[in-house]
Design an enzyme around this catalytic site. Sequence first.
Site, PDB file in Angstrom:
ATOM      1  N   GLU A 129       9.669  -3.924  10.392  1.00 40.55           N
ATOM      2  CA  GLU A 129      10.180  -2.724   9.885  1.00 40.55           C
ATOM      3  C   GLU A 129      10.849  -1.815  10.888  1.00 40.55           C
ATOM      4  OE1 GLU A 129       7.493  -0.893   7.316  1.00 40.55           O
ATOM      5  OE2 GLU A 129       8.406   0.980   6.859  1.00 40.55           O
ATOM      6  N   ASP A 134       0.706  -1.303   0.020  1.00 41.93           N
ATOM      7  CA  ASP A 134       0.024   0.026   0.024  1.00 41.93           C
ATOM      8  C   ASP A 134       1.008   1.340   0.119  1.00 41.93           C
ATOM      9  OD1 ASP A 134       0.767  -0.063   2.550  1.00 41.93           O
ATOM     10  OD2 ASP A 134      -0.899   0.075   3.635  1.00 41.93           O
TER      11      ASP A 134
HETATM   12  O1  KIV Z   1       3.570  -1.127   1.614  1.00 38.99           O
HETATM   13  C1  KIV Z   1       4.772  -1.336   1.531  1.00 38.99           C
HETATM   14  O2  KIV Z   1       5.527  -1.335   0.778  1.00 38.99           O
HETATM   15  C2  KIV Z   1       5.107  -2.058   2.921  1.00 38.99           C
HETATM   16  C3  KIV Z   1       6.655  -2.423   2.727  1.00 38.99           C
HETATM   17  C4  KIV Z   1       7.247  -1.020   3.362  1.00 38.99           C
HETATM   18  C5  KIV Z   1       7.416  -3.436   3.555  1.00 38.99           C
HETATM   19  O3  KIV Z   1       4.561  -2.590   3.493  1.00 38.99           O
END
Ligand code: KIV
Length: 283
Positions: A185, A47
């Site tokens: 993260e 997202d």
């Molecule tokens: O939405 C995304 O790209 C993510 C990454 C930061 C892992 O959740």
Amino acid sequence: MGQQKVTVKDIQKAKTDGRKLVMMTAYDYPFGLMADEAGVDIVLVGDSLGMVVMGLDGTVAVTMENMIHHIQAVMRGCKFAHVVGDMPFMSYNTSVRDAIINAGRLMKEGGCDSVKMEGGVDFAPTVEAIVKAGIPVQGHIGLTPQTASALGGFKMQGKDADAAKKIIDDARALEDAGVFSMIIEAVPAPLAQLVAEAVSIPVIGIGAGADVDGQVLVTHDMIGLFDKFIPKFVKQYTKIRPTIIEAIKAYKQDVLEKTFPGPEHSFSMPADALEQLKKAISE
Ligand code: KIV
């Protein structure tokens, strides 16, 4: 035997074999194709597309329809990489039933191979229900961008022992709930290492140091296509944006100076047909 689609089992085996997993984001067909050609294991239709593709300030406004649209495009490019579809904010937070229905939509309408959800202990029952419904789920702990405002912004998580212990509890709860892997993260590297050691499924880091089971980056950050801000944990492998701008400027100049299109970019017409046409329109 030709190249095979990466499965949930292959992803889990990578941890047992001690092989690092390579994951990147993609939001459209060309990037799906390129990820496959480069041989990455996992492609996330994240997202994060809200920020790097749609120009929003965060991920909160991203809808199910946005996700399905982009997952479909990526799926047309990815024949081999395992494709994870991100569950957008409020698609799994309202009830377990909504969560199953929406996870099902990403799989059925988007066509992805699994779904990702942010959250730990609090979301473990929801994860368990989705997994029981037959949908593979990837977890996401540490900094969870959808709830960044509740976490005090896009900041490193797990700084003190209590906060770090909570993240280990989150990881264990997700493993018990049946996730096949999880993203961690923006946490201190030693904490991420402890998390990877605490669970038997792959822990894939972003801003979580080297001692985890794999790495994921937002591709538009990694190639310098989106450079509004560059998080500390991003390594830019190229800076593609200035190259693209130069190409667009060269095109603009060619058009203004009438040097594009040249004969090599134009279609010709048989001379007699042209003559006939000119005659016809002058009558
Ligand atoms: O939405 C995304 O790209 C993510 C990454 C930061 C892992 O959740």
